[in-house]
Scaffold this motif. Sequence first.
Motif, PDB file in Angstrom:
ATOM      1  N   GLN A 225       0.829  -1.208   0.000  1.00 57.70           N
ATOM      2  CA  GLN A 225       0.000   0.000   0.000  1.00 57.70           C
ATOM      3  C   GLN A 225       0.867   1.263   0.000  1.00 57.70           C
ATOM      4  N   CYS A 226       1.966   1.226   0.732  1.00 58.75           N
ATOM      5  CA  CYS A 226       2.882   2.369   0.734  1.00 58.75           C
ATOM      6  C   CYS A 226       3.455   2.615  -0.659  1.00 58.75           C
ATOM      7  N   ARG A 227       3.816   1.549  -1.333  1.00 60.82           N
ATOM      8  CA  ARG A 227       4.411   1.696  -2.657  1.00 60.82           C
ATOM      9  C   ARG A 227       3.382   2.202  -3.671  1.00 60.82           C
ATOM     10  N   ALA A 228       2.138   1.749  -3.529  1.00 56.33           N
ATOM     11  CA  ALA A 228       1.092   2.192  -4.460  1.00 56.33           C
ATOM     12  C   ALA A 228       0.796   3.676  -4.288  1.00 56.33           C
ATOM     13  N   LYS A 229       0.733   4.148  -3.029  1.00 55.58           N
ATOM     14  CA  LYS A 229       0.396   5.550  -2.776  1.00 55.58           C
ATOM     15  C   LYS A 229       1.581   6.490  -3.041  1.00 55.58           C
ATOM     16  N   ALA A 230       2.776   5.955  -3.184  1.00 53.41           N
ATOM     17  CA  ALA A 230       3.949   6.799  -3.409  1.00 53.41           C
ATOM     18  C   ALA A 230       3.879   7.557  -4.722  1.00 53.41           C
ATOM     19  N   GLU A 231       3.042   7.106  -5.641  1.00 51.96           N
ATOM     20  CA  GLU A 231       2.945   7.762  -6.946  1.00 51.96           C
ATOM     21  C   GLU A 231       2.132   9.050  -6.896  1.00 51.96           C
ATOM     22  N   LEU A 232       1.449   9.308  -5.784  1.00 49.67           N
ATOM     23  CA  LEU A 232       0.642  10.522  -5.677  1.00 49.67           C
ATOM     24  C   LEU A 232       1.526  11.763  -5.617  1.00 49.67           C
ATOM     25  N   ALA A 233       0.937  12.917  -5.914  1.00 45.82           N
ATOM     26  CA  ALA A 233       1.673  14.183  -5.890  1.00 45.82           C
ATOM     27  C   ALA A 233       1.995  14.578  -4.451  1.00 45.82           C
ATOM     28  N   PRO A 234       2.986  15.446  -4.239  1.00 51.26           N
ATOM     29  CA  PRO A 234       3.338  15.899  -2.889  1.00 51.26           C
ATOM     30  C   PRO A 234       2.150  16.512  -2.164  1.00 51.26           C
ATOM     31  N   GLN A 235       1.963  16.135  -0.916  1.00 49.44           N
ATOM     32  CA  GLN A 235       0.855  16.603  -0.085  1.00 49.44           C
ATOM     33  C   GLN A 235       1.097  16.119   1.345  1.00 49.44           C
ATOM     34  N   THR A 240      -0.788   5.216   9.333  1.00 46.92           N
ATOM     35  CA  THR A 240      -1.282   4.746  10.625  1.00 46.92           C
ATOM     36  C   THR A 240      -1.062   3.249  10.725  1.00 46.92           C
ATOM     37  N   VAL A 241       0.022   2.883  11.401  1.00 53.95           N
ATOM     38  CA  VAL A 241       0.410   1.476  11.500  1.00 53.95           C
ATOM     39  C   VAL A 241       0.704   1.143  12.959  1.00 53.95           C
ATOM     40  N   PRO A 242       0.021   0.140  13.526  1.00 53.52           N
ATOM     41  CA  PRO A 242       0.291  -0.241  14.913  1.00 53.52           C
ATOM     42  C   PRO A 242       1.687  -0.832  15.075  1.00 53.52           C
ATOM     43  N   THR A 243       2.132  -0.905  16.316  1.00 59.60           N
ATOM     44  CA  THR A 243       3.419  -1.512  16.634  1.00 59.60           C
ATOM     45  C   THR A 243       3.488  -2.918  16.051  1.00 59.60           C
ATOM     46  N   GLY A 244       4.627  -3.219  15.411  1.00 62.16           N
ATOM     47  CA  GLY A 244       4.824  -4.543  14.834  1.00 62.16           C
ATOM     48  C   GLY A 244       4.408  -4.647  13.385  1.00 62.16           C
ATOM     49  N   GLY A 245       3.954  -3.542  12.794  1.00 65.06           N
ATOM     50  CA  GLY A 245       3.495  -3.583  11.413  1.00 65.06           C
ATOM     51  C   GLY A 245       4.574  -3.301  10.386  1.00 65.06           C
ATOM     52  N   GLY A 246       5.822  -3.169  10.827  1.00 62.83           N
ATOM     53  CA  GLY A 246       6.900  -2.904   9.874  1.00 62.83           C
ATOM     54  C   GLY A 246       6.920  -1.466   9.394  1.00 62.83           C
ATOM     55  N   LYS A 247       6.520  -0.555  10.284  1.00 56.49           N
ATOM     56  CA  LYS A 247       6.389   0.867   9.914  1.00 56.49           C
ATOM     57  C   LYS A 247       7.714   1.479   9.449  1.00 56.49           C
ATOM     58  N   THR A 248       8.830   1.078  10.046  1.00 59.01           N
ATOM     59  CA  THR A 248      10.119   1.709   9.736  1.00 59.01           C
ATOM     60  C   THR A 248      10.484   1.531   8.266  1.00 59.01           C
ATOM     61  N   LEU A 249      10.482   0.293   7.791  1.00 56.54           N
ATOM     62  CA  LEU A 249      10.881   0.043   6.405  1.00 56.54           C
ATOM     63  C   LEU A 249       9.785   0.452   5.421  1.00 56.54           C
ATOM     64  N   SER A 250       8.524   0.318   5.816  1.00 56.46           N
ATOM     65  CA  SER A 250       7.445   0.734   4.913  1.00 56.46           C
ATOM     66  C   SER A 250       7.469   2.241   4.694  1.00 56.46           C
ATOM     67  N   SER A 251       7.717   3.004   5.761  1.00 53.48           N
ATOM     68  CA  SER A 251       7.769   4.465   5.612  1.00 53.48           C
ATOM     69  C   SER A 251       8.969   4.875   4.768  1.00 53.48           C
ATOM     70  N   LEU A 252      10.102   4.197   4.938  1.00 53.97           N
ATOM     71  CA  LEU A 252      11.273   4.513   4.116  1.00 53.97           C
ATOM     72  C   LEU A 252      11.011   4.181   2.653  1.00 53.97           C
ATOM     73  N   SER A 253      10.345   3.055   2.416  1.00 58.04           N
ATOM     74  CA  SER A 253      10.015   2.684   1.040  1.00 58.04           C
ATOM     75  C   SER A 253       9.098   3.719   0.403  1.00 58.04           C
ATOM     76  N   PHE A 254       8.064   4.134   1.142  1.00 59.86           N
ATOM     77  CA  PHE A 254       7.177   5.176   0.620  1.00 59.86           C
ATOM     78  C   PHE A 254       7.966   6.452   0.328  1.00 59.86           C
ATOM     79  N   ALA A 255       8.810   6.863   1.272  1.00 63.12           N
ATOM     80  CA  ALA A 255       9.527   8.129   1.133  1.00 63.12           C
ATOM     81  C   ALA A 255      10.451   8.123  -0.076  1.00 63.12           C
ATOM     82  N   LEU A 256      11.217   7.051  -0.271  1.00 61.46           N
ATOM     83  CA  LEU A 256      12.132   6.991  -1.413  1.00 61.46           C
ATOM     84  C   LEU A 256      11.371   6.900  -2.732  1.00 61.46           C
ATOM     85  N   ASP A 257      10.344   6.037  -2.782  1.00 59.05           N
ATOM     86  CA  ASP A 257       9.548   5.935  -4.017  1.00 59.05           C
ATOM     87  C   ASP A 257       8.883   7.265  -4.343  1.00 59.05           C
TER      88      ASP A 257
END
Length: 730
Positions: A225-235, A240-257
Amino acid sequence: MQFYAHSGECPDKSDWQTLEEHLQEVARLAKEFAGVFGCGEWGENGGVLHDAGKATTDFIKRLEGSSKKVDHSTFGACLAKEHLGPLGLLLAYAIAGHHGGLPDGGTQQTELHYRLKHSKVPEDVSLLPSITLTKALRWPLAKLEDKTAGFSMAFLTRMIFSCLVDADFLDTEAFCTPEKAAARSSVEQPLLVDLQEKLNQHLQKLTQQAEPTSVNRLRQSILWQCRAKAELAPQVFSLTVPTGGGKTLSSLSFALDHAVTNNLRRVIYAIPFTSIIEQNARVFQDILGRESVLEHHCNYKEKDESEEAAYNRRRGLAAENWDAPVVVTTNVQFFESLFSNKPSRCRKLHNIAGSVIVLDEAQAIPTEYLEPCLAALKELVERYGCSLVLCTATQPALDDSALRNRLPKIHEIIENPQQLYSDLRRTKVEFVGKLTDEELAERLAAEEQVLCIVSTKPQARKLFEMLPEGEGNFHLSTNMYPEHRRRGLDTIRLRLKQNLPCRVVSTSLVEAGVDLDFPAVYRAMAGLDSIAQAAGRCNREGRMEGLGRVYVYEPEQPARMPWVKRCAGRAEEALRSLPDADPLGLDMMRRFFALLYDVQELDKKQILSAFPDQKQIQLTRDFYFPFRTVAENFRFIEDETVGVIIPLEPEAEALVRQLRYTEFPRTVLRKLQTYSVAVRSNEFIALNTAGALELVDGQFPVLRNLSAYKGTIGLYIQESGIWCPEHLIS
């Protein structure tokens, strides 16, 4: 007549930097920096004029060794006001403050309008006609809002100031310390697209190696889901990810993409706690390479090995202006820089433009500064090409209608965060009512592995000392120097992994980002966000057959701190208003923050009120902006503290010896921060009066009576502030 910006070694001035060379190079660099947000002409004009006052014989004499002071910045500010149209006065702030800091715009002696009125014109300015100025500055940004017009204009001024002072620093460095400039230019910045590929390869390996568990499938879904939404324009986004959901790497993936897709320049993580910074920076560096990730905070520990010297130097240079593709820093460093007036702190601001800003644990912005922080974030998103990601399990309702500067529409990255919360739920919260200290200590002693989080350091110390003596009891608080805490956490993790007895009493420092996993957690009543963070240390990896146990209790003596009392009160009110809801669910959390924002001062220091609105600006036309005053008032950490150095370890002792004789203590002090404890002024006075301290060079406090530091507790100071000698460290 030839004028000069900087002197060299030769008496005939053949190796001196001419003023024209310096002005032209600073103008070129500042134009390049400001061009990122459409203000190239502002940067160029600032560079041309910033040192115009050096075109004097008095300044030449100063370069030759005269002690006579020369105000070389105010004259350029006067020229900006006179020749660049109405907006030239904004540029005048930046020029007048490029050494001492952005001034207030008042009529006292050190303030801008006084300086402009009383400035003396240099007797010879023959250089200046050879340099071209824009006849008038245009307003480069989107339409101003009536109520925040002054804030927007001041924010632009500070961003231009950043471009000017960084350009000035860099050109001066190139002339005066060419070896430093060479070290800076030798660093080849990796492209974000290359970092994106490194992360992709790492994630592919993780996917192949991961066990096919339900938790891993959820983490994979979050990543997709992070990778899919990364294509949107800046905004503005929320993750919203609970503890244990892999937020660290998912957020980095979204940010770089997202950065690669939208041609943004860097990724900046702003994090409230150094424990999370160190943890995230280590993860990012392992994946992307150390050279690609700048870790910038006060507790950063440099390695003294000779092979680390080059890296330490490059890192130090990047920290000056955040010239790195990925920056991991503190909320304090990020937000206080946005409101600072000092050249050294503002150098980095122009490099924030065109970035992906990830606010990890977004709920941790101090509520009394929430409105000005939101105003600054809105400026960065709406006018400076940034994307903002609010990354947390406890979203703080920053778009609530009660907020004067609520964020624009927030786009949630996760399709169904409520369902995700239910799927990743690993704990059950039980409110157990009031417990005496004796009852609480008895409950903790009955558990093999348990974490108890209290609200204050004295409470933590008292409760820890009430536990029955035995192996496996631990205490954590900021009365322990950072290196001591790190080792304690390593031991705790090892005992948890080996299923050994482990009972920990801690302050809230373990609540966010510290990867501890207990089967049971006790939490003193607090805000619901704090309770949720405490629950994140319970059954963190989901290895228990059932749910982890989180017990929320009313302490025998409730915390006296107003902030803790207010948060606990709003939590109780939210729980009463939604009696059937999950106490840590998303609906309850939003209700809690709405109640908190409704009663709490959200701009305690009246930062936004200090800037005029559109009508006031139209009446005065003089742009009276209080840059210096705002910088002094905007401080996340208000309590005056002093860092006491604890020389219990060989490395700390060696650094203290260096401190005694070094001509440049700043580098040594930076290394000593990891062996220091911050104490309040009354505690410092108590320690010093008792003769426990030595002031090296009359200003750097070193603990000399080591019996004041107890191995299990840290620096031992009574609640009254009276020093209490205890055992030597074990």
